[in-house]
Design a protein around this motif. Sequence first.
Motif, mmCIF file in Angstrom:
data_model
loop_
_atom_site.group_PDB
_atom_site.id
_atom_site.type_symbol
_atom_site.label_atom_id
_atom_site.label_comp_id
_atom_site.label_asym_id
_atom_site.label_seq_id
_atom_site.Cartn_x
_atom_site.Cartn_y
_atom_site.Cartn_z
ATOM 1 N N LYS A 207 0.834 -1.198 0.000
ATOM 2 C CA LYS A 207 0.000 0.000 0.000
ATOM 3 C C LYS A 207 0.873 1.255 0.000
ATOM 4 C CE LYS A 207 -4.117 0.485 2.052
ATOM 5 N NZ LYS A 207 -5.102 0.542 3.146
ATOM 6 N N MET A 208 1.968 1.222 0.777
ATOM 7 C CA MET A 208 2.871 2.361 0.827
ATOM 8 C C MET A 208 3.513 2.584 -0.550
ATOM 9 S SD MET A 208 6.022 3.224 3.402
ATOM 10 C CE MET A 208 7.176 2.047 2.728
ATOM 11 N N MET A 209 3.929 1.507 -1.204
ATOM 12 C CA MET A 209 4.544 1.642 -2.526
ATOM 13 C C MET A 209 3.538 2.206 -3.532
ATOM 14 S SD MET A 209 7.643 0.869 -2.111
ATOM 15 C CE MET A 209 8.189 0.792 -3.791
ATOM 16 N N GLU A 210 2.279 1.788 -3.417
ATOM 17 C CA GLU A 210 1.238 2.298 -4.308
ATOM 18 C C GLU A 210 1.047 3.812 -4.100
ATOM 19 O OE1 GLU A 210 -3.514 1.686 -5.056
ATOM 20 O OE2 GLU A 210 -2.323 -0.067 -4.483
ATOM 21 N N LYS A 211 1.028 4.248 -2.838
ATOM 22 C CA LYS A 211 0.889 5.674 -2.548
ATOM 23 C C LYS A 211 2.081 6.461 -3.087
ATOM 24 C CE LYS A 211 -2.091 5.542 1.485
ATOM 25 N NZ LYS A 211 -2.229 5.894 2.895
#
Length: 108
Positions: A33-37
């Motif tokens: 999720k962090m990488m997507e953000k």
Amino acid sequence: MKKILMLGAAVLTMQAMPALAEDGKKPHRDHGKMMEKMFEHQDIDKDGSISKDEAVANATKRFEEMDANKDGKVTKDEVKAHHEAKRAEWKARKEAKGDDVPPPPPGE
């Protein structure tokens, strides 16, 4: 072209520094999720891809944030000071929320 690629590589390396400096702390629970953000933050025009122009714009912004004295160069001391300031900011956010908050995407 070579300078742009080197600048991009340097900025990406500097973005990874906080993760490398964690000293044995547990990894973030939702790394995906962090990488997507982070990707969404880098995708300035929100077309689902990061163009060379977007990458250069993001790298330039990050460089300018670190260049404290605005002399067009980033020293080790400036990188360290920038990292320490960001780390203090992340710590304050974590304490304010009271849970394991991942660092914000670069430039935020």
